[in-house]
Enzyme design. Structure first.
Site, PDB file in Angstrom:
ATOM      1  N   GLY A   1      -5.909  -2.995   5.647  1.00  0.00           N
ATOM      2  CA  GLY A   1      -4.921  -3.088   6.720  1.00  0.00           C
ATOM      3  C   GLY A   1      -5.452  -3.850   7.909  1.00  0.00           C
ATOM      4  O   GLY A   1      -6.615  -4.233   7.965  1.00  0.00           O
ATOM      5  N   ASP A  51       0.659  -4.279  13.254  1.00  0.00           N
ATOM      6  CA  ASP A  51       0.636  -3.558  11.976  1.00  0.00           C
ATOM      7  C   ASP A  51      -0.714  -2.873  11.792  1.00  0.00           C
ATOM      8  O   ASP A  51      -1.218  -2.744  10.673  1.00  0.00           O
ATOM      9  CB  ASP A  51       0.935  -4.502  10.799  1.00  0.00           C
ATOM     10  CG  ASP A  51       1.430  -3.739   9.568  1.00  0.00           C
ATOM     11  OD1 ASP A  51       1.751  -2.542   9.695  1.00  0.00           O
ATOM     12  OD2 ASP A  51       1.469  -4.331   8.473  1.00  0.00           O
ATOM     13  N   ALA A  53       0.816  -1.222   0.000  1.00  0.00           N
ATOM     14  CA  ALA A  53       0.000   0.000   0.000  1.00  0.00           C
ATOM     15  C   ALA A  53       0.848   1.270   0.000  1.00  0.00           C
ATOM     16  O   ALA A  53       0.318   2.371   0.091  1.00  0.00           O
ATOM     17  CB  ALA A  53      -0.914  -0.011   1.226  1.00  0.00           C
ATOM     18  N   HIS A  54       2.178   1.125  -0.106  1.00  0.00           N
ATOM     19  CA  HIS A  54       3.037   2.319  -0.099  1.00  0.00           C
ATOM     20  C   HIS A  54       2.914   3.072  -1.429  1.00  0.00           C
ATOM     21  O   HIS A  54       2.767   2.455  -2.484  1.00  0.00           O
ATOM     22  CB  HIS A  54       4.499   1.926   0.145  1.00  0.00           C
ATOM     23  CG  HIS A  54       4.749   1.411   1.527  1.00  0.00           C
ATOM     24  ND1 HIS A  54       5.605   2.019   2.422  1.00  0.00           N
ATOM     25  CD2 HIS A  54       4.245   0.336   2.182  1.00  0.00           C
ATOM     26  CE1 HIS A  54       5.623   1.349   3.552  1.00  0.00           C
ATOM     27  NE2 HIS A  54       4.803   0.316   3.433  1.00  0.00           N
ATOM     28  N   ILE A  76      -5.977 -13.080   9.490  1.00  0.00           N
ATOM     29  CA  ILE A  76      -6.355 -12.628   8.142  1.00  0.00           C
ATOM     30  C   ILE A  76      -5.109 -12.479   7.264  1.00  0.00           C
ATOM     31  O   ILE A  76      -5.059 -12.983   6.150  1.00  0.00           O
ATOM     32  CB  ILE A  76      -7.107 -11.285   8.226  1.00  0.00           C
ATOM     33  CG1 ILE A  76      -8.424 -11.504   8.979  1.00  0.00           C
ATOM     34  CG2 ILE A  76      -7.356 -10.700   6.827  1.00  0.00           C
ATOM     35  CD1 ILE A  76      -9.040 -10.247   9.492  1.00  0.00           C
ATOM     36  N   ASN A 118       4.516 -11.492   4.220  1.00  0.00           N
ATOM     37  CA  ASN A 118       3.812 -10.421   3.515  1.00  0.00           C
ATOM     38  C   ASN A 118       4.816  -9.503   2.832  1.00  0.00           C
ATOM     39  O   ASN A 118       5.819  -9.095   3.440  1.00  0.00           O
ATOM     40  CB  ASN A 118       2.957  -9.604   4.496  1.00  0.00           C
ATOM     41  CG  ASN A 118       1.790 -10.405   5.038  1.00  0.00           C
ATOM     42  OD1 ASN A 118       0.816 -10.674   4.342  1.00  0.00           O
ATOM     43  ND2 ASN A 118       1.906 -10.825   6.290  1.00  0.00           N
ATOM     44  N   ALA A 119       4.553  -9.160   1.559  1.00  0.00           N
ATOM     45  CA  ALA A 119       5.376  -8.212   0.797  1.00  0.00           C
ATOM     46  C   ALA A 119       6.822  -8.685   0.630  1.00  0.00           C
ATOM     47  O   ALA A 119       7.772  -7.916   0.765  1.00  0.00           O
ATOM     48  CB  ALA A 119       5.328  -6.813   1.417  1.00  0.00           C
ATOM     49  N   HIS A 151       9.298  -5.532   2.382  1.00  0.00           N
ATOM     50  CA  HIS A 151       8.830  -4.968   1.109  1.00  0.00           C
ATOM     51  C   HIS A 151       9.952  -5.135   0.095  1.00  0.00           C
ATOM     52  O   HIS A 151      10.493  -4.162  -0.441  1.00  0.00           O
ATOM     53  CB  HIS A 151       8.413  -3.507   1.276  1.00  0.00           C
ATOM     54  CG  HIS A 151       7.121  -3.361   2.027  1.00  0.00           C
ATOM     55  ND1 HIS A 151       5.892  -3.458   1.424  1.00  0.00           N
ATOM     56  CD2 HIS A 151       6.865  -3.179   3.331  1.00  0.00           C
ATOM     57  CE1 HIS A 151       4.939  -3.324   2.336  1.00  0.00           C
ATOM     58  NE2 HIS A 151       5.500  -3.160   3.501  1.00  0.00           N
ATOM     59  N   HIS A 167       7.009  -7.994   8.849  1.00  0.00           N
ATOM     60  CA  HIS A 167       5.847  -8.859   8.560  1.00  0.00           C
ATOM     61  C   HIS A 167       6.182 -10.019   7.604  1.00  0.00           C
ATOM     62  O   HIS A 167       5.846  -9.995   6.434  1.00  0.00           O
ATOM     63  CB  HIS A 167       4.601  -8.089   8.113  1.00  0.00           C
ATOM     64  CG  HIS A 167       4.777  -6.980   7.111  1.00  0.00           C
ATOM     65  ND1 HIS A 167       5.370  -7.169   5.893  1.00  0.00           N
ATOM     66  CD2 HIS A 167       4.398  -5.684   7.145  1.00  0.00           C
ATOM     67  CE1 HIS A 167       5.346  -6.028   5.226  1.00  0.00           C
ATOM     68  NE2 HIS A 167       4.771  -5.111   5.971  1.00  0.00           N
TER      69      HIS A 167
HETATM   70 ZN    ZN Z   1       4.370  -3.167   5.362  1.00  0.00          ZN
END
Ligand code: ZN
Length: 428
Positions: free
Chosen positions: A345, A309, A169-170, A286, A250-251, A226, A247
């Protein structure tokens, strides 16, 4: 004289005597509790004076003084306060876009976090324009917690030196790479970094190594995230000083058996001796499948750090809320962009994540609690004063012993900072 405070199961915390009326030398003895200490729940009393945990033997045999106040914990668990090292906001506050209201917003969130057992946190700022860093970072001082709210353990900067392919989402237009100026780029973008504890960056970006070394030299934890880094790039970053993974799963590249990417750090044989690689997990049920939680935990349990987060929608009631430029619809633990199925989020709190993690992995209560307290404290290098209930663990100006009282289902009954109760569950 000992003031006893014996209470029934439902009212034991409610009737605790007010510490504000006692003298500075008051010794408080928490009795009938299970203390988390050295990976075990021990049926021991906890003695506190001046916000420090005392060695009971010294009190008895050296000082020969009794407790001034006794608090009956009614058989509950007494564990170190939770530390959330990745939280973007909550209760309508977004740390990345609060502008002039930032300090009020951090204080509001800090106060609310006490209700979830969080006694320290790292406000997280996502990829932002340079002026946001320059305006906001000098305002976000580290702070000692108390009745006003959880303490701040430094800012977590997530981006802008991250992968375009894994930006999540950045904002794409704000992403940066390192130029020949190397570490100077970092200071050009962020400005004053005195209040920063963690920087998330992508280690595959050229010249990241000198940046990691410089941040490490300044005592700032570098976290990998990320990113599309392969395992050897990730291992090289750890050898330069990176200590955390943002995280996990994720990413980042998905686990592949020929190149497991950043995920492979959990079982890498290239971690320098004596070092631990820590990794954040969003255990909200989730963002990470329970099977993935189990894989991570079973392969590297001592590095697991629970993070919320959470975004600004955390803590808001179900329904539609205007958050910044967006309308967000909250259903249960999901926050959607209004009218869509697009998740925007995490809105889980740390205590929810703790319970979900405990149940999903089947780990011990002790392991779950350490993932929310000891491990983040170790990762940040503050385990001499946070994340543990060791005797006299505190030294220097930051004399704090933060703890939470939890029932058998790991629901928070009360939160203490420096031995003083700062929140309790209502009996209503
Ligand atoms: Zn992040």
């Amino acid at each position: 004289m000992i003031k006893d405070a014996y209470f029934s199961e439902t009212t034991c915390v409610k009737n605790m005597p007010s510490h504000s009326t006692t003298s500075d030398d008051t010794i408080t003895q928490f009795i009938n509790c299970f203390l988390l200490r050295d990976q075990k729940l021990l049926q021991e009393d906890l003695w506190v004076r001046h916000g420090k945990i005392l060695d009971p033997e010294k009190v008895f045999f050296d000082e020969k003084v009794p407790a001034d106040v006794r608090v009956d914990c009614c058989g509950k668990i007494l564990a170190p306060g939770f530390i959330d090292v990745q939280i973007n906001g909550g209760y309508g506050v977004d740390f990345s876009s609060s502008g002039a209201d930032l300090q009020d917003g951090v204080q509001l969130v800090g106060k609310k976090l006490l209700t979830h057992g969080v006694t320290s946190f790292c406000p997280t700022i996502v990829t932002s324009p340079t002026q946001v860093y320059c305006q906001d970072l000098p305002l976000l001082h580290r702070s000692v917690g108390g009745e006003h709210g959880a303490g701040v353990l430094g800012v977590h900067l997530e981006g802008p030196f991250i992968s375009r392919e894994k930006k999540g989402a950045h904002a794409a237009e704000l992403l940066r790479t390192f130029t020949a100026r190397g570490t100077k780029d970092v200071f050009d973008i962020y400005g004053d970094m005195d209040n920063v504890s963690i920087v998330t960056l992508a280690p595959e970006l050229p010249r990241s190594h000198e940046v990691i070394q410089e941040l490490n030299r300044r005592g700032i934890c570098v976290s990998l995230g990320h990113s599309i880094a392969n395992l050897s790039q990730a291992e090289a970053a750890v050898q330069q000083g990176a200590c955390f993974i943002t995280h996990l799963f994720n990413a980042m590249l998905p686990f592949h058996h020929r190149d497991p990417g950043i995920v492979g750090l959990l079982t890498s044989d290239q971690i320098p001796p004596g070092r631990t690689i820590y990794y954040g997990m969003i255990a909200d049920g989730i963002h990470t499948n329970p099977a993935a939680l189990r894989i991570a935990h079973s392969s590297h349990p001592t590095g697991l750090v629970l993070v919320s987060d959470a975004i600004m929608a955390m803590g808001l009631s179900p329904g539609i809320h205007r958050l910044g430029q967006q309308h967000v619809e909250i259903h249960g633990l999901h926050a959607f962009v209004e009218g869509t199925q697009t998740l925007c989020g995490s809105i889980a709190t740390m205590d929810m994540c703790l319970r979900h993690f405990w149940k999903a992995t089947g780990c011990s209560v002790e392991a779950a609690l350490e993932a929310a307290s000891l491990h983040p404290a170790q990762m940040l290098g503050v385990s001499d004063r946070k994340g543990t209930l060791a005797h006299d663990s505190d030294a220097g100006w930051w004399i704090m012993n933060d703890f939470v009282l939890l029932d058998d289902e790991l629901r928070v009954s009360a939160t203490y900072i420096a031995g003083k109760r700062v929140w309790k569950q209502s009996d209503d």
